[in-house]
Design a protein around this motif. Structure first.
Motif, PDB file in Angstrom:
ATOM      1  N   SER A 375     -34.567  -2.727  -3.724  1.00 31.81           N
ATOM      2  CA  SER A 375     -36.222  -1.847  -4.283  1.00 31.81           C
ATOM      3  C   SER A 375     -36.580  -1.840  -3.083  1.00 31.81           C
ATOM      4  O   SER A 375     -37.287  -1.113  -3.090  1.00 31.81           O
ATOM      5  CB  SER A 375     -37.165  -2.969  -5.417  1.00 31.81           C
ATOM      6  N   ARG A 376     -36.741  -2.812  -1.919  1.00 27.27           N
ATOM      7  CA  ARG A 376     -37.331  -2.629  -0.989  1.00 27.27           C
ATOM      8  C   ARG A 376     -36.803  -1.354   0.002  1.00 27.27           C
ATOM      9  O   ARG A 376     -37.513  -0.984   0.544  1.00 27.27           O
ATOM     10  CB  ARG A 376     -37.651  -3.778  -0.056  1.00 27.27           C
ATOM     11  N   ALA A 377     -35.854  -1.209   0.017  1.00 23.72           N
ATOM     12  CA  ALA A 377     -34.982  -0.303   0.943  1.00 23.72           C
ATOM     13  C   ALA A 377     -35.335   1.342   0.714  1.00 23.72           C
ATOM     14  O   ALA A 377     -35.325   2.389   0.858  1.00 23.72           O
ATOM     15  CB  ALA A 377     -33.398  -0.757   0.780  1.00 23.72           C
ATOM     16  N   VAL A 378     -35.126   1.149  -1.209  1.00 23.68           N
ATOM     17  CA  VAL A 378     -35.093   2.606  -1.422  1.00 23.68           C
ATOM     18  C   VAL A 378     -36.915   2.901  -1.634  1.00 23.68           C
ATOM     19  O   VAL A 378     -37.294   3.849  -1.373  1.00 23.68           O
ATOM     20  CB  VAL A 378     -34.628   2.607  -2.892  1.00 23.68           C
ATOM     21  N   LEU A 379     -37.577   2.155  -1.575  1.00 25.83           N
ATOM     22  CA  LEU A 379     -38.654   1.929  -2.061  1.00 25.83           C
ATOM     23  C   LEU A 379     -39.954   2.541  -0.948  1.00 25.83           C
ATOM     24  O   LEU A 379     -40.642   3.951  -0.737  1.00 25.83           O
ATOM     25  CB  LEU A 379     -39.836   0.738  -2.684  1.00 25.83           C
ATOM     26  N   GLY A 380     -39.105   2.219   0.515  1.00 26.11           N
ATOM     27  CA  GLY A 380     -39.497   2.660   1.081  1.00 26.11           C
ATOM     28  C   GLY A 380     -39.124   3.644   1.509  1.00 26.11           C
ATOM     29  O   GLY A 380     -40.124   4.513   2.418  1.00 26.11           O
ATOM     30  N   VAL A 381     -38.390   4.671   1.549  1.00 28.55           N
ATOM     31  CA  VAL A 381     -37.843   6.015   1.624  1.00 28.55           C
ATOM     32  C   VAL A 381     -38.337   6.574   1.251  1.00 28.55           C
ATOM     33  O   VAL A 381     -38.949   8.168   1.043  1.00 28.55           O
ATOM     34  CB  VAL A 381     -36.238   5.942   1.494  1.00 28.55           C
ATOM     35  N   LEU A 382     -39.183   5.946  -0.307  1.00 29.62           N
ATOM     36  CA  LEU A 382     -39.521   7.104  -1.531  1.00 29.62           C
ATOM     37  C   LEU A 382     -41.160   7.689  -0.735  1.00 29.62           C
ATOM     38  O   LEU A 382     -41.391   8.546  -1.348  1.00 29.62           O
ATOM     39  CB  LEU A 382     -38.892   7.356  -3.026  1.00 29.62           C
ATOM     40  N   LEU A 383     -41.596   6.306  -0.216  1.00 32.32           N
ATOM     41  CA  LEU A 383     -42.824   6.437  -0.175  1.00 32.32           C
ATOM     42  C   LEU A 383     -43.160   7.448   1.087  1.00 32.32           C
ATOM     43  O   LEU A 383     -43.497   8.022   1.359  1.00 32.32           O
ATOM     44  CB  LEU A 383     -43.438   4.974   0.658  1.00 32.32           C
ATOM     45  N   VAL A 407     -32.098  12.853   1.051  1.00 30.51           N
ATOM     46  CA  VAL A 407     -31.060  12.636   1.367  1.00 30.51           C
ATOM     47  C   VAL A 407     -30.986  11.310   1.853  1.00 30.51           C
ATOM     48  O   VAL A 407     -29.658  10.888   0.807  1.00 30.51           O
ATOM     49  CB  VAL A 407     -31.070  13.646   2.093  1.00 30.51           C
ATOM     50  N   LEU A 408     -31.783  10.607   2.050  1.00 35.62           N
ATOM     51  CA  LEU A 408     -31.820   9.645   2.840  1.00 35.62           C
ATOM     52  C   LEU A 408     -31.932   7.981   1.955  1.00 35.62           C
ATOM     53  O   LEU A 408     -31.829   7.507   1.952  1.00 35.62           O
ATOM     54  CB  LEU A 408     -32.424   8.877   3.806  1.00 35.62           C
ATOM     55  N   VAL A 409     -32.244   8.005   0.601  1.00 39.19           N
ATOM     56  CA  VAL A 409     -32.309   7.989  -0.748  1.00 39.19           C
ATOM     57  C   VAL A 409     -30.975   6.887  -0.447  1.00 39.19           C
ATOM     58  O   VAL A 409     -31.074   5.535  -0.756  1.00 39.19           O
ATOM     59  CB  VAL A 409     -32.517   7.899  -1.741  1.00 39.19           C
ATOM     60  N   LEU A 414     -27.433   1.877   0.409  1.00 33.88           N
ATOM     61  CA  LEU A 414     -26.774   1.672   0.508  1.00 33.88           C
ATOM     62  C   LEU A 414     -26.894  -0.047   1.884  1.00 33.88           C
ATOM     63  O   LEU A 414     -25.567  -0.859   1.743  1.00 33.88           O
ATOM     64  CB  LEU A 414     -24.965   3.000   1.426  1.00 33.88           C
ATOM     65  N   VAL A 415     -27.528   0.587   2.185  1.00 31.46           N
ATOM     66  CA  VAL A 415     -27.763  -0.587   3.417  1.00 31.46           C
ATOM     67  C   VAL A 415     -28.533  -1.690   2.696  1.00 31.46           C
ATOM     68  O   VAL A 415     -27.810  -2.472   2.956  1.00 31.46           O
ATOM     69  CB  VAL A 415     -29.043  -0.178   4.107  1.00 31.46           C
ATOM     70  N   GLY A 416     -29.640  -1.215   1.775  1.00 26.66           N
ATOM     71  CA  GLY A 416     -29.771  -2.408   0.992  1.00 26.66           C
ATOM     72  C   GLY A 416     -28.449  -3.190   0.612  1.00 26.66           C
ATOM     73  O   GLY A 416     -28.728  -4.504   0.419  1.00 26.66           O
ATOM     74  N   TRP A 417     -27.924  -2.659  -0.297  1.00 20.89           N
ATOM     75  CA  TRP A 417     -26.280  -2.946  -0.679  1.00 20.89           C
ATOM     76  C   TRP A 417     -25.855  -3.720   0.266  1.00 20.89           C
ATOM     77  O   TRP A 417     -25.280  -5.181  -0.077  1.00 20.89           O
ATOM     78  CB  TRP A 417     -25.984  -2.372  -1.300  1.00 20.89           C
TER      79      TRP A 417
END
Length: 514
Positions: A375-383, A407-409, A414-417
């Motif tokens: 959630s932290r990794a994806v949410l940062g890119v979405l913001l 595209v980086l989502v 992957l980085v979060g995992w």
């Protein structure tokens, strides 16, 4: 018959120990170095003064700098008594310092090109505190002009705790035999391009050139060679230009990284002396010799930046008090192994700490930690994508930036995992082991008896997820090491096992409150 009295000079390590001076050959180097440092001020005064009275300020400033350097060499003296190391310097402004010998943790011997010209070295005597500034800290004594033999004598005398009979009266002490732990292998050069040190050099060089070109109003496009290269890329498809530029940058960065690896780690050797001291030697042009008392060693850490990890490499650093801190562990003097195979790094840690931590399985963290990282990794890119979309909607930016961010989502996920997959902890023997990170993964093993306490930290979202973060403070290395997002019950149990009885009053109070 007349009997002459024989006067025995005071021995080194006694209260009446003799004073030693810096090597006078430094007088041939120090004025030149001070003159070079003052050159911008001097040239500015000569070129832009045009006979004005303030033109002499540059000359006076240069003369003061040279005089200060010369007086430092002439007036500095030191001695080693039975209880402390004393240092006096200064002509107009006198300074005196003393460091207790029982607080000395390391002796760092560095021989830069200016020293090697006359077979000299700089001996830095470090204590248990860190120096975060650029210069020597209050708890570091620097003798910047002694012979190599004298530097080795100081290292042996201060770290091996030689007695007066062993050390003699100021004579060089023979170094004890050493046990080799690790030595650099030429095959390790293949890991140099994955350290990305060459990329930093390229970035710094480009920034410097751009700055000077901007200040001098210089346009490099006026050169025919630059015009030819720009014209060639203008006539080439964009995708091919990007590929060629990326390939050229990759080759340049790789060559610079290999060169930096050779300069920094040439003749690298990690040895153990019978007195219980780890000794690190390395360097081609600037040689460095660092000694670390094993009694003061609080652990070790294996660093695996993502590019180096993908190549199967890692580097190893010591967690010890008294080492100079810098922008990296290499510059700080805590390096135990340069970029090398990860298996070799684990072998060095096992030899240094006396326990094979590689064979210790790490406990995985609960799935709730995975959800937090995703959630932290994806949410940062979405913001970020939302902000770029807003700027594009207002006409301040084109549409492609927010599209690239979307595209980086998957990359962020992957980085979060991978960050979750890297999480782990263990308690084995005397050491608390913790691992975390993805882009720069680190596995640290810290001695439990070296911890100054345990901090249990919980944010609002961690409380909702039933997770805690344990912080292990230690007076060495980074100062604190984290066990991230561990289950609450497991975290409290781990803290109680690491430092038995420390959390008992708090746990009992919680139970009474419940």
């Amino acid at each position: 018959m007349t009997t002459e009295a024989v006067v025995t000079p005071p021995a080194e390590g006694t209260q009446d120990a003799p004073w030693h001076h810096l090597d006078r050959r430094m007088l041939l180097i120090r004025p030149v170095l001070d003159l070079v440092k003052s050159l911008p001020v001097l040239l500015g005064a000569l070129l832009f003064g045009h006979g004005e009275p303030w033109q002499w300020i540059g000359l006076v400033f240069t003369a003061i700098a040279v005089f200060t350097g010369v007086s430092h060499v002439l007036t500095s003296r030191y001695r080693i008594t039975g209880s402390q190391v004393e240092w006096h310097t200064g002509l107009l402004l006198r300074k005196q310092r003393a460091i207790p010998r029982d607080r000395i943790r390391t002796v760092d011997v560095t021989s830069e090109p200016k020293h090697r010209l006359f077979s000299l070295a700089a001996a830095r005597i470090g204590t248990g505190r860190h120096s975060h500034g650029k210069g020597p800290g209050k708890d570091e004594l620097v003798l910047d002009a002694v012979t190599i033999a004298e530097a080795q004598r100081l290292r042996t005398l201060l770290l091996h705790r030689k007695t007066e009979a062993e050390a003699g009266s100021g004579e060089a002490v023979a170094a004890p035999p050493e046990q080799l732990i690790a030595a650099v292998d030429k095959r390790w050069l293949r890991y140099a391009p994955f350290t990305l040190s060459g990329l930093a050099v390229v970035g710094a060089a480009v920034g410097t050139v751009y700055h000077f070109a901007h200040e001098l109003h210089f346009d490099p496009i006026r050169f025919s060679l630059v015009q030819t290269v720009v014209g060639h890329f203008a006539d080439t498809p964009i995708w091919l230009s990007l590929v060629l530029a990326a390939a050229g940058l990759l080759v340049l960065v790789s060559l610079l990284s290999i060169g930096g690896y050779v300069l920094s780690f040439w003749n690298f050797r990690l040895t153990r002396e019978p007195a219980g001291t780890l000794h690190v030697r390395r360097g081609l042009i600037t040689t460095r010799s660092v000694s670390i008392e094993e009694d003061r060693l609080r652990g070790a850490e294996i660093r695996e930046p993502l590019p180096l990890r993908l190549a199967g490499g890692a580097r190893c650093v010591a967690i010890a008090a008294g080492l100079r801190e810098g922008k990296s562990a290499d510059k700080g003097g805590s390096l135990l192994l340069p970029p090398a195979p990860v298996g070799r790094a684990h072998e060095v840690v096992a030899d240094v700490l006396g326990e094979d931590l590689a064979a210790t399985p790490l406990t995985r963290h609960p799935r709730r930690a995975l959800y937090r990282r995703l959630s932290r990794a994806v949410l940062g890119v979405l913001l970020l994508a939302a902000a770029l979309y807003g700027l594009a909607w207002l006409g301040a930016l084109p549409d492609w930036p927010w599209q690239v961010a979307l595209v980086l989502v998957p990359v962020a996920a992957l980085v979060g995992w991978d960050r979750y997959r890297s999480l782990g902890h263990a308690l084995t023997g005397r050491y608390l082991v913790t691992r975390s990170g993805s882009l720069d993964r680190g596995t640290a093993a810290v001695r439990c008896d070296g911890l100054t306490g345990i901090v249990v930290e919980r944010s609002y979202f961690q409380r909702r997820a039933g997770l805690v973060t344990l912080i292990a403070p230690v007076a060495a290395g980074k100062g604190r090491y984290h066990v991230l997002d561990i289950g609450e019950a497991d975290g409290l149990a781990l803290a109680d096992r690491a430092l038995p009885g420390l959390l008992a009053p708090f746990l009992t109070a919680d139970r009474r409150g419940a």
